[in-house]
Every structure is written in structure tokens, then in C-alpha cells.
Design an enzyme around this catalytic site. Sequence first.
Site, PDB file in Angstrom:
ATOM      1  CG  HIS A  79      -2.094  -0.922   1.065  1.00 17.66           C
ATOM      2  ND1 HIS A  79      -2.187  -2.094   1.789  1.00 17.66           N
ATOM      3  CD2 HIS A  79      -3.190  -0.901   0.282  1.00 17.66           C
ATOM      4  CE1 HIS A  79      -3.291  -2.724   1.462  1.00 17.66           C
ATOM      5  NE2 HIS A  79      -3.923  -2.040   0.552  1.00 17.66           N
ATOM      6  CG  ASN A 137      -6.010   9.246   0.725  1.00 14.99           C
ATOM      7  OD1 ASN A 137      -7.150   8.971   0.329  1.00 14.99           O
ATOM      8  ND2 ASN A 137      -5.192   8.338   1.199  1.00 14.99           N
ATOM      9  CD  GLU A 185     -27.183  -3.546  18.990  1.00 17.61           C
ATOM     10  OE1 GLU A 185     -27.015  -2.922  17.911  1.00 17.61           O
ATOM     11  OE2 GLU A 185     -28.238  -3.498  19.650  1.00 17.61           O
ATOM     12  CG  PHE A 222     -30.021  -7.347  18.930  1.00 17.57           C
ATOM     13  CD1 PHE A 222     -30.752  -7.530  17.755  1.00 17.57           C
ATOM     14  CD2 PHE A 222     -30.713  -7.121  20.106  1.00 17.57           C
ATOM     15  CE1 PHE A 222     -32.137  -7.479  17.766  1.00 17.57           C
ATOM     16  CE2 PHE A 222     -32.102  -7.070  20.119  1.00 17.57           C
ATOM     17  CZ  PHE A 222     -32.817  -7.248  18.946  1.00 17.57           C
ATOM     18  CG  HIS A 277     -34.194 -11.916  25.504  1.00 19.61           C
ATOM     19  ND1 HIS A 277     -33.500 -11.484  26.604  1.00 19.61           N
ATOM     20  CD2 HIS A 277     -35.459 -11.482  25.660  1.00 19.61           C
ATOM     21  CE1 HIS A 277     -34.321 -10.821  27.400  1.00 19.61           C
ATOM     22  NE2 HIS A 277     -35.514 -10.806  26.854  1.00 19.61           N
TER      23      HIS A 277
HETATM   24  C1  LIG Z   1     -30.538  -3.987  17.106  1.00 17.07           C
HETATM   25  C2  LIG Z   1     -31.404  -3.929  18.328  1.00 17.07           C
HETATM   26  N1  LIG Z   1     -30.853  -3.683  19.523  1.00 17.07           N
HETATM   27  C3  LIG Z   1     -31.611  -3.691  20.650  1.00 17.07           C
HETATM   28  C4  LIG Z   1     -32.953  -3.955  20.587  1.00 17.07           C
HETATM   29  C5  LIG Z   1     -33.789  -4.041  21.860  1.00 17.07           C
HETATM   30  N2  LIG Z   1     -34.702  -2.899  21.920  1.00 17.07           N
HETATM   31  C6  LIG Z   1     -35.974  -2.961  21.480  1.00 17.07           C
HETATM   32  S1  LIG Z   1     -36.804  -1.494  21.586  1.00 17.07           S
HETATM   33  C7  LIG Z   1     -35.460  -0.732  22.225  1.00 17.07           C
HETATM   34  C8  LIG Z   1     -35.532   0.744  22.527  1.00 17.07           C
HETATM   35  C9  LIG Z   1     -35.869   1.516  21.259  1.00 17.07           C
HETATM   36  O1  LIG Z   1     -35.932   2.876  21.509  1.00 17.07           O
HETATM   37  P1  LIG Z   1     -36.475   3.870  20.396  1.00 17.07           P
HETATM   38  O2  LIG Z   1     -35.772   3.645  19.096  1.00 17.07           O
HETATM   39  O3  LIG Z   1     -36.407   5.217  20.967  1.00 17.07           O
HETATM   40  O4  LIG Z   1     -37.954   3.437  20.153  1.00 17.07           O
HETATM   41  P2  LIG Z   1     -39.268   3.840  20.993  1.00 17.07           P
HETATM   42  O5  LIG Z   1     -38.856   4.700  22.129  1.00 17.07           O
HETATM   43  O6  LIG Z   1     -40.150   4.524  20.037  1.00 17.07           O
HETATM   44  O7  LIG Z   1     -39.824   2.542  21.421  1.00 17.07           O
HETATM   45  C10 LIG Z   1     -34.401  -1.652  22.386  1.00 17.07           C
HETATM   46  C11 LIG Z   1     -33.088  -1.336  22.959  1.00 17.07           C
HETATM   47  C12 LIG Z   1     -33.479  -4.207  19.298  1.00 17.07           C
HETATM   48  N3  LIG Z   1     -34.775  -4.524  19.112  1.00 17.07           N
HETATM   49  N4  LIG Z   1     -32.702  -4.177  18.191  1.00 17.07           N
END
Ligand SMILES: Cc1ncc(C[n+]2csc(CCOP(=O)(O)OP(=O)(O)O)c2C)c(N)n1
Length: 582
Positions: A29, A139, A321, A347, A371
Site C-alpha cells: 500500500h 486523500n 452493538e 443482536f 433471549h
Molecule cells: C438492534 C437492536 N438492539 C436492541 C434492541 C432491543 N430494543 C428494542 S426497543 C429498544 C428501545 C428503542 O428505543 P427507540 O428507538 O427510541 O424506540 P421507541 O422509544 O419509540 O420505542 C431496544 C433497545 C433491538 N430490538 N434491536
Amino acid sequence: MFIILAIWIELAAGALVFRSSCSPRSLIHPTSCSSVAEIMSVLFFHSMKYRPEDPRNPNNDRFVLSKKQQFVDVATGSLGQGLGAACGMAYTGKYFDKASYRVFCLLGDGELSEGSVWEAMAFASYYQLDNLVAILDINRLGQSDPTPLQHHVEKYQRRCESFGWHAIIVDGHSVEELCKVLSQPRHQPLAIIAKTIKGKGIPAAEDKMGWHGKPLPKDMAESVIKELQNRIISCNKRLYPAAPNEDTSPVSLRNIRMPSAPSYKPGDKIATRKAYGMALAKLGRYNERVVVLDGDTKNSTFSELFKNEHPNRYVECYIAEQNMVSVAIGCAVRDRNVVFASTFATFFTRAYDQLRMAAISESNINLCGSHCGVSIGEDGPSQMGLEDLAMFRAIPAATVFYPSDGVSTEKAVELAANTKGLCFIRTSRPENNIIYNCNEDFHVGQAKVAYKTNDDYVTVVGAGVTLHEALAAAEMLKKERINIRVIDPFTVKPLDSKTIIDNARATRGRIITVEDHYYEGGLGEAVCSAVVNETSFTVHRLAVSQVPRSGKPHELLRIFGIDRDAIAQAVRKMLSSSANAK
Ligand SMILES: Cc1ncc(C[n+]2csc(CCOP(=O)(O)OP(=O)(O)O)c2C)c(N)n1
Ligand SMILES: *[C@@H]1O[C@H](CO)[C@@H](O)[C@H](O)[C@H]1NC(C)=O
Ligand SMILES: *[C@@H]1O[C@H](CO)[C@@H](O)[C@H](O)[C@H]1NC(C)=O
């Protein structure tokens, strides 16, 4: 002023030396390397404090070369991951070590298209990592095409600022500008947007497409090196980096132990996910360097129990994640912390590239996926971990724990804290009985015979909820005078082949595996590969065969054929077919 000027001249000469080291035919590279010559010279001989003879000294400033190649603390090469690891190091420096070392991360402009970079940008500003400097090597060119923003450095500046960083544009080939910007006091993470020329110093390749990842032809390499060496006039003095401050306390991560045995009672019921949180909180009570990360799922994974007791050692990574795994890797480097990171098992799939790279870095991180499987019930298939065993089993040298009760979960947490490499703990949502005595000994790669008689017909291997289903099936079959042996593997990788084979021999080679996971890559396939050389063994596998749907946990276990009735039926069928065969 003369001294400063002299330093700049030296640094420019240092850059030429660096650039000439980019050009030999052995380097694949050369153009990516030569755009950062001044940046490297200034960082290593002006801005960074470290002991060159002791590159892993905990007091040293850290350097992460995110744009390709391997550097000291973490392997990069898969783009977009360096800044997340740098965030973990900077978080550790600021909040756990409370030391003055800084973290420098050099990124390419091509990799700025990766979302994981922006997850890390958000993390750094949220946690005010003012000890972190990102240098963006703009670059203009990627591998097969120019980058989307080319040399529009002001657009990069606006993006960085909108993510809460202090962002400064510099000429990346001016040691003077680089030195000045790196000497400024900082109150925020700093992004240095360095406008550079790919292939700088290699006339035929400067700012041209078609040279990425190509060694220079022999005559070109020779003439470039000669030309650069002619320009190195003042290099009679050697540049030395400044020594680091000695303000990082030594830590020992040996023998991270639980002070007492688990305190569950026979007849207690607990979900392994909750037992995980309780075990972490307990481990943290006696070991100051246990730190825990989660991605906004702490009240589901139960890492919240750790946070409640040790709020200063809990890092909320929010719903990012990939970055969480990179931050975990960064927190674990130089043996500064014992790191546990949790989210739903499923996840972790989106962070698989980070996990794969963790193995290449020989990173010591512990991950917990809650889970798992259809037994989570109503939340539905998007939340069910059904590929996680396959994913983690495929990583070389990973250890995969699949505990089935509170006692074995606590043991898994303690063992993971002391096991090198990547560890994964698979936890379940339903509450199940405690089956082990609190002073039972557990080891990586050692299975337990959870149930046996003197005259068993079939060996059933189950884990998590399916171990409890297998134990229930054993009770049902006993009434029909059919005895089965039940094995709990405890770790799916390494799998205790000897215990499985020895017990299966006592049941005439008959094995049934049952798992809350898809067929591919799970417990059943692990058992099959362990017994592959055994003649006259029969393995029948029960696992989830299709994309599931939402339902009650026990209904889903029944529908997907991994409950006690399905196990009992499979045992009867195996016995009747072997009777027919005789
Ligand atoms: C990739 C992923 N990580 C974690 C979760 C677990 N989870 C489900 S809902 C949530 C909170 C979501 O918050 P937000 O996007 O603000 O939605 P709302 O408040 O409208 O429910 C989490 C952490 C998931 N479903 N998907
Ligand atoms: C976590 O908290 C949210 C919001 O309070 C709640 O809806 C959810 O049920 C909780 N999860 C668990 C497992 O308790
Ligand atoms: C099976 O036998 C082959 C050939 O002897 C050997 O290489 C392999 O390691 C064995 N596999 C297992 C799982 O025992």
C-alpha cells in the site's frame, strides 16, 4: 522560534524517511502510506508521549491505525473499527485509569462511509472523551473509486461538528500546521481533518486512481527512494518522543475470583439471564477492574444489577452493538479491565465482523447474549437468538458457555473472567429450577451427567431450557420403564467429547440432541462432529427448523418439536427402530 523551526525541519525530514519506507517493492500500500507521512512523523516525534523501548507500557499514549494494517493493540484491516476501539481505550484512560495518556486514531477517508465510525463518533462526544484525537486522512481516493466527498474537507468538518467533536481542517503535509493543532488544549474529542494527497512523493501516482494496493515497479521504487533520500538534508539529529507521565496504576487481572460459592437453594427458580446479572454484581464487589457494557438492554439482560451496585464501572453503549463490541475490545487492551458486554444474543450478529477481528487481535472480551431461542415467547422472531451458537462456534479459540441453572451461570461468569480469548455466555429468559449443588465444581470443557440410572437406553444432550425439558422427559419415560441419561454440556465449545462418548457407549451409541437454536451450527452439529469416528453410534437431532413466530414459550417449544413430549417421542422412536433393526 529557532528551536521550533529546527523541530519542524526535523519532523519534515522524519516524514521523508517515513515516506521512503513506504516505497520499497515489498510494500503493498505505498500510496495509502505516503499520504500520512507528515502525520506519522508529527505524531510519533512531536505529539505522542511514550517509551519507544516499551510499546505496551500502560502510561504510553495509544495509537490506533484504523486505516488498514495491524498495529500494536488491536488488529485493524477490516475498515471502520479502529475508532470504536480507540473510544474504549480513551474511556478507560479517562474514567477507569484516571490517567493522562491520550489516544490517537488515524482513519482513512474511505472508511468514513462505515456506519460504525459514526457510532463511535457519537459515543466519544457523549462521554466527552477529550483525551481522544481522530486524524482523518482525507486523500480523496479509495480503492476502486474516489471517495464520495473527495476533497470537500468542509463537509467532513460539518459532519464531525454535528457529532459533537471539535473539528479542525489542516494541510496534512504541513508539519507546522499538524504540530500546532496537536498542541492545542482540548475540552472535547478532536477531529483533525487532514487534506492530503494519496501517493504524495511518488510523482507517477500522486492523486491518481489505479495505484491503490499496488507495489511500485522496481525502477520507480528505486528512483523515488533516491529522490527522497537526496532531500533528507538535516537528518543528522535523531528525534526522540517525550516520555509519558507515570500516572497509570498497575492492575492485575489474575485470579478474578468469587469470594464465596453460589447461594441458591434446591427448589429455587431463576432465569439464567438474571443469574448472570447477579453473578456480575457479585464479581464486581470483589474485583475493581470488572467493567460492564450494554446496549440499552440492561433491564432485559440483567446487567442492570451490576449497574445498580457499581454505577461507575458500567458503560451504557446505547443501541450501537458494533461500537459496543469495539469499545469492549478497547477497554480490554493492555490488560486494563475484565470486560463483559451484553445484549440480546441475536443482536451480536450485526457485530460479527468486530467479533471476528477480536479473535485476530487475541482480545480478552466476555460477551453475554440473552433471549436465546423460541423460549423467549411473545417478543417474536426478530428478538430470538437462533444463530448465535453457530456464529460463536465458528470463531477460533472462542469459548461458548451455555449454562442451564443459576449455579452453573455464576460459575460460567467466574470462568469467563479468567479465560483468555473471546468468551460467550448464552442465557435464557424462562425461569427454571436450580439443579446443581452450590459447591459443584465447573470447568471449561467439562460436561455434567445431569441424570442417570444403571440401565439407560438413550443419551439425551440438552442445554438451557432444553436440559430442563430433557429432565422432564426422563421423568415421563420412567413411568414407561424407559430410562434415559441426560447430559449438560456446560460449554458447547470446547465440547466434552469424552463424557458424551463414554455415556453414549453405555446407551448403545444412541444419542438425541435437543436445542433452542436452528439446526445449522448448533449443539447437535457440535455433538455430531465429536462422535464422527464412533462406529455404530446413532445421533438424532431436535432443533428449530423454520423461522418461528410469536407465541407462549411452552407452545413454541411444542410447535418446534423441542419440548419434553418431542424428546420422549424421539426416544421411543429410536428404541423401536433399533428393535426392528435387530
Ligand atoms: C438492534 C437492536 N438492539 C436492541 C434492541 C432491543 N430494543 C428494542 S426497543 C429498544 C428501545 C428503542 O428505543 P427507540 O428507538 O427510541 O424506540 P421507541 O422509544 O419509540 O420505542 C431496544 C433497545 C433491538 N430490538 N434491536
Ligand atoms: C425494561 O424497561 C421497560 C421500560 O420501563 C419495560 O417496558 C420493560 O418491560 C422492561 N423489561 C424487563 C425485562 O423488565
Ligand atoms: C477422527 O479420525 C480422524 C482420523 O484418525 C482424526 O484425524 C480425527 O481427529 C478424528 N476426529 C475426532 C473428532 O475424533
